[in-house]
Each structure stands twice: as structure tokens, then as C-alpha cells.
Design an enzyme around this catalytic site. Sequence first.
Site, mmCIF file in Angstrom:
data_model
loop_
_atom_site.group_PDB
_atom_site.id
_atom_site.type_symbol
_atom_site.label_atom_id
_atom_site.label_comp_id
_atom_site.label_asym_id
_atom_site.label_seq_id
_atom_site.Cartn_x
_atom_site.Cartn_y
_atom_site.Cartn_z
ATOM 1 N N SER A 166 41.663 27.766 43.038
ATOM 2 C CA SER A 166 40.156 27.540 42.599
ATOM 3 C C SER A 166 39.610 26.265 43.475
ATOM 4 O O SER A 166 38.537 26.221 43.823
ATOM 5 C CB SER A 166 40.154 27.285 41.296
ATOM 6 O OG SER A 166 40.463 28.587 40.505
ATOM 7 N N GLY A 202 38.194 37.424 45.162
ATOM 8 C CA GLY A 202 36.833 37.737 44.389
ATOM 9 C C GLY A 202 36.097 36.400 44.155
ATOM 10 O O GLY A 202 35.205 36.267 44.375
ATOM 11 N N ARG A 246 35.771 46.086 43.025
ATOM 12 C CA ARG A 246 35.420 45.027 41.850
ATOM 13 C C ARG A 246 34.061 44.879 41.418
ATOM 14 O O ARG A 246 32.966 44.812 42.434
ATOM 15 C CB ARG A 246 35.988 43.743 41.882
ATOM 16 C CG ARG A 246 37.502 43.750 42.183
ATOM 17 C CD ARG A 246 38.153 42.602 42.486
ATOM 18 N NE ARG A 246 38.046 41.881 41.351
ATOM 19 C CZ ARG A 246 38.513 40.304 41.536
ATOM 20 N NH1 ARG A 246 39.109 39.988 42.599
ATOM 21 N NH2 ARG A 246 38.284 39.563 40.349
ATOM 22 N N SER A 259 33.418 33.728 32.371
ATOM 23 C CA SER A 259 33.705 33.987 33.947
ATOM 24 C C SER A 259 33.367 32.744 34.590
ATOM 25 O O SER A 259 32.159 32.372 34.762
ATOM 26 C CB SER A 259 33.165 35.142 34.571
ATOM 27 O OG SER A 259 33.098 35.028 35.782
ATOM 28 N N ASP A 303 44.711 34.329 34.729
ATOM 29 C CA ASP A 303 45.596 34.803 35.742
ATOM 30 C C ASP A 303 47.165 34.955 35.299
ATOM 31 O O ASP A 303 47.699 35.312 36.376
ATOM 32 C CB ASP A 303 45.274 34.000 36.850
ATOM 33 C CG ASP A 303 43.903 34.195 37.524
ATOM 34 O OD1 ASP A 303 43.333 35.135 37.117
ATOM 35 O OD2 ASP A 303 43.592 33.120 37.912
ATOM 36 N N LYS A 317 39.918 42.360 37.520
ATOM 37 C CA LYS A 317 40.853 41.580 38.555
ATOM 38 C C LYS A 317 41.063 42.215 39.912
ATOM 39 O O LYS A 317 40.672 43.218 39.950
ATOM 40 C CB LYS A 317 41.964 41.000 37.809
ATOM 41 C CG LYS A 317 41.576 39.880 36.502
ATOM 42 C CD LYS A 317 40.952 38.752 37.001
ATOM 43 C CE LYS A 317 40.328 38.098 35.980
ATOM 44 N NZ LYS A 317 39.496 36.895 36.131
ATOM 45 N N ARG A 320 49.478 39.047 41.964
ATOM 46 C CA ARG A 320 50.067 38.527 40.654
ATOM 47 C C ARG A 320 50.961 39.427 40.146
ATOM 48 O O ARG A 320 51.759 39.228 39.382
ATOM 49 C CB ARG A 320 49.210 37.807 39.893
ATOM 50 C CG ARG A 320 48.333 36.738 40.440
ATOM 51 C CD ARG A 320 47.773 35.838 39.531
ATOM 52 N NE ARG A 320 46.770 35.221 40.025
ATOM 53 C CZ ARG A 320 46.941 33.790 40.812
ATOM 54 N NH1 ARG A 320 48.107 33.370 40.825
ATOM 55 N NH2 ARG A 320 45.970 33.314 41.182
HETATM 56 C C1 S3P Z 1 38.276 31.720 38.927
HETATM 57 C C2 S3P Z 1 38.021 32.287 38.110
HETATM 58 C C3 S3P Z 1 38.641 33.343 37.531
HETATM 59 C C4 S3P Z 1 39.957 33.638 37.772
HETATM 60 C C5 S3P Z 1 40.182 33.651 39.335
HETATM 61 C C6 S3P Z 1 39.493 32.270 39.880
HETATM 62 C C7 S3P Z 1 37.731 30.704 39.920
HETATM 63 O O1 S3P Z 1 37.941 34.579 37.540
HETATM 64 O O2 S3P Z 1 40.519 34.681 37.390
HETATM 65 O O3 S3P Z 1 41.474 33.763 39.800
HETATM 66 O O4 S3P Z 1 38.135 29.993 40.690
HETATM 67 O O5 S3P Z 1 36.427 30.342 39.464
HETATM 68 P P1 S3P Z 1 36.735 34.913 36.698
HETATM 69 O O6 S3P Z 1 35.669 34.125 36.813
HETATM 70 O O7 S3P Z 1 36.461 36.445 36.858
HETATM 71 O O8 S3P Z 1 37.132 34.997 35.437
#
Ligand code: S3P
Length: 453
Positions: free
Chosen positions: A29, A100, A128, A174, A327, A354, A403
Site C-alpha cells: 500500500s 486493484g 473486479r 474500502s 488481506d 478481491k 494470497r
Molecule cells: C488497499 C486497500 C484494500 C486492500 C488492498 C490494498 C490499499 O482494498 O485489500 O490490498 O492499499 O488501499 P479495499 O480498498 O478494496 O478494501
Amino acid sequence: MTENPHPRPAISRKSAGLTGSLRVPGDKSISHRALLFGGLAAGESRITGLLEGEDVLRTGDAMRAMGANIRRDNGMWIVQGTGNGCLLEPTKELDFGNAGTGSRLTMGLVGTYDMKTRFVGDASLSKRPMARVLDPLREMGTQVVEAQPGDRLPITLHGPRHATPITYRVPMASAQVKSAVLLAGLNVAGITTVIEPVMTRDHTEKMLAGFGATLEVETDADGVRHIRLEGQGRLEGQTLDVPGDPSSAAFPLVAALIVPDSDVVIENVLLNPTRTGLILTLQEMGGDIELLNRRSAGGEDVADLRIRSSELKGVEVPADRAPSMIDEYPVLAVAASFAEGETRMLGLEELRVKESDRLSAVADGLKANGVECTEGHDFLVVTGTPGGKGLGGATAATHLDHRIAMSFLVMGLAAEKPVSVDDERMIATSFPEFHPLMSALGARIEVLEEKQP
Ligand code: S3P
């Protein structure tokens, strides 16, 4: 789209005690955000500890395509940003692969620019839901020029000449949606407000403030967060050191707990409180996890984790803990498979969107490998077998999900029979050093030949 059509299976086998110390790669992140914000800020950013996984590298490619200069020099990443408001229209589509976070945050970032941007990704990312990001962008004036049914990739955006600042209440827990709206607000005159009823990882807020954005966070009497960002401010390059990713540390951590006679130290792990749900849960289950050398580095808590094999017992994991370990459920479910009694994991609806539908991917893989479990719409109950007797012996389908692949490879280290995964390629998106680091601890994991179609 770049897709290798050949899956690459892998197998793991019951291992003797895992020992040694390791460093996991930088937090995913924070690494995405380091390249995004560094690429946007004026002047130079210098980043050490960056995760050099495929997902993050694609975010770097996207920022390069919009005018940032990004290079690697002796392990350090040096980024010359464009200046806030000065991204260039890319001359090619932006391919986010499996990511994502990269795709959703970048959609926010560019959605308020008067330019055209096309987003593509692999088969997993193309399934997604993107409406969660497109809906607030539409309110700000962004035109969705192209999208597949259900607001899926490939997607083409064209921002308005002058976007409107909005107040947006995030409808699901989120961090990606929160972040996309805030990043869109960076290029909008006035105040963009995000209302966050359930707190999620706060890296965007913290890091944007560090880059010089004018942003305030207020938590009201009901615990709801109000994040106000003033648009069109100046962002300045920063020096960043990315701490180790707790979501990657989760794999050697659970492996050390379930493989008897293990004693492992994982150094320099990020302990931001919005990310520590797994450690708390495993400690409640009786896991012997010591936090050593706790310190603050670059505004974040970090520590070294010492983990010794433990006899785990089942617990109930409350729904309100989900955002702080979202996660980590696949590997928690593996830990639960070796615990005494039942582990009940609640509030898991977001797992269904996910990199794969993680709830069903985990339940299917566990059942195939002899674990008793019940999958509900938003919960999972796992009944464990201490010692792993009778477990294993099957292949888990990973559905292009890193994962899921790593979780089932961890399972095979403690199960009576080997556990296979159908495809381990996606591990490189978040944890390219997984195999050598696990092998160095004594884990018996073998990557098999690519399967020709
Ligand atoms: C993340 C937020 C999460 C997480 C992803 C990383 C981020 O997703 O699952 O691996 O860096 O903001 P969501 O915002 O869909 O919950």
C-alpha cells in the site's frame, strides 16, 4: 494486455522446524502511494525499501506515462514528479495487470484531469467492480467514455474542464475508494470531503500530509471520520523508507506458528494500527508472537516479530476487525485449520471482490485438503485439526490470486500430505522473494514446470 497463458504449479511438503530471520519486502500500500505521490509532487522523492513487485512497478509505469521520471539507482528509487495538477495525457493505455490498488487509485488521480485515460488489466482485474470508484468520479464531473458491463475494465475516462468538489460518504469499508476520492480532489478547486464510517488503512491521509497537502481529519462522536482535503495545493518531493509489509509477513508468521519446532524473526514489520488485526487474532488464538525492538520510523510504528510454534485454539474474529486484516483472512483460515476447535470469521463480504472471490477460493481449497469448514455469504467457520493429521493431498485453485497461492503453500508445510497450487505466478505481484525467503527458513516448497496448454 500482457498475459502469460501458461500456469505454473507449485507444491509444498511437511517441513521440519522453520528457523532463522528474514526481512519481507516493503509494504504494498505504501509503495504504490510512494510512486503515485512522488510522481505527482514537484521536485525529487527518494524512496528506499520499495516493494519491487509487479503491481507496484505497473503503478510506476503509469506515472512515467503521465510525465514522471522514475529510476532505480543502487536500490533507491528516485522520482522527479510533474507537480500537482500537471500530469500529462498518456499516449498509450495504462495496463495495471493484477493490481486493484494501482488501478483504482490512479483512476481517482486522473479522473479530474481534462484528458483521456484508458485502463486495462489481466483477467482477474477485469472481473473486479470499478463502480465504487467511478460513482464518486461521475459526481465530480468525470465522463466514463468506455466501460464493460458492471463498470469493469477496460475503462476509458475523460475528466471535465473544471471538476466539482464533493462530499462523499464511502459506502463500503474500502481504503481504495477513500483514496481515489481524495486523489481526485487534489486537482479540484475547493474542499473535497470523504466521510469514512469505518476506519480503513490511513496511508493516503498520512502520506499526503507528509507530501505537503492541506488535509484535516476529524473523528466525530460516533467514531465516523471526516477527511477534508484542500485541492490544488502544492505537493513537494519527500524522502521515504518503506517498512516491511505486514500482509506479506503474514505467510512466514503463520508458517512458523503451525510448523512444530519453529523459531523465526521477521524484521522491520509495519505495525500501523489499521493493519495489525492478524497479529491480534493469532495472539488471541494462543500464538507466541513477541514484538521486539518497537520503534517509530518515518511516522509509522515498526517492530521485529519473533514467532515460535504454538498450539492454537479457535476464536471468534469479530466483523469490526475485518478492515485491519482484510488481506490476511486466507492465511488466517490456514492457521485455523491447525487450531483446536472452531474459528469463526465474520464480516467478510469484501473478500468476494478481491483478486479472486477469496471466501469461496479459501473454502474450496480447504475442503479439498480435508478441512471441515462452512462458507456463508459473509462468514467462514473453520474447524481445525491440531497436528494436521489427515490434511492435505489436493490442489488448491488460485484464480490468479497471489494470497491464495501463498496461503495454501503455507498449509502444505504443516499438513500430513503435500498441498499443491495450480498456479504460483501471481506471487510475484506482491512478494517476489517468497520462495527463496521461505526456503531459507527450511520450508519445503517446490515450483514445478510450466503447464503447457
Ligand atoms: C488497499 C486497500 C484494500 C486492500 C488492498 C490494498 C490499499 O482494498 O485489500 O490490498 O492499499 O488501499 P479495499 O480498498 O478494496 O478494501
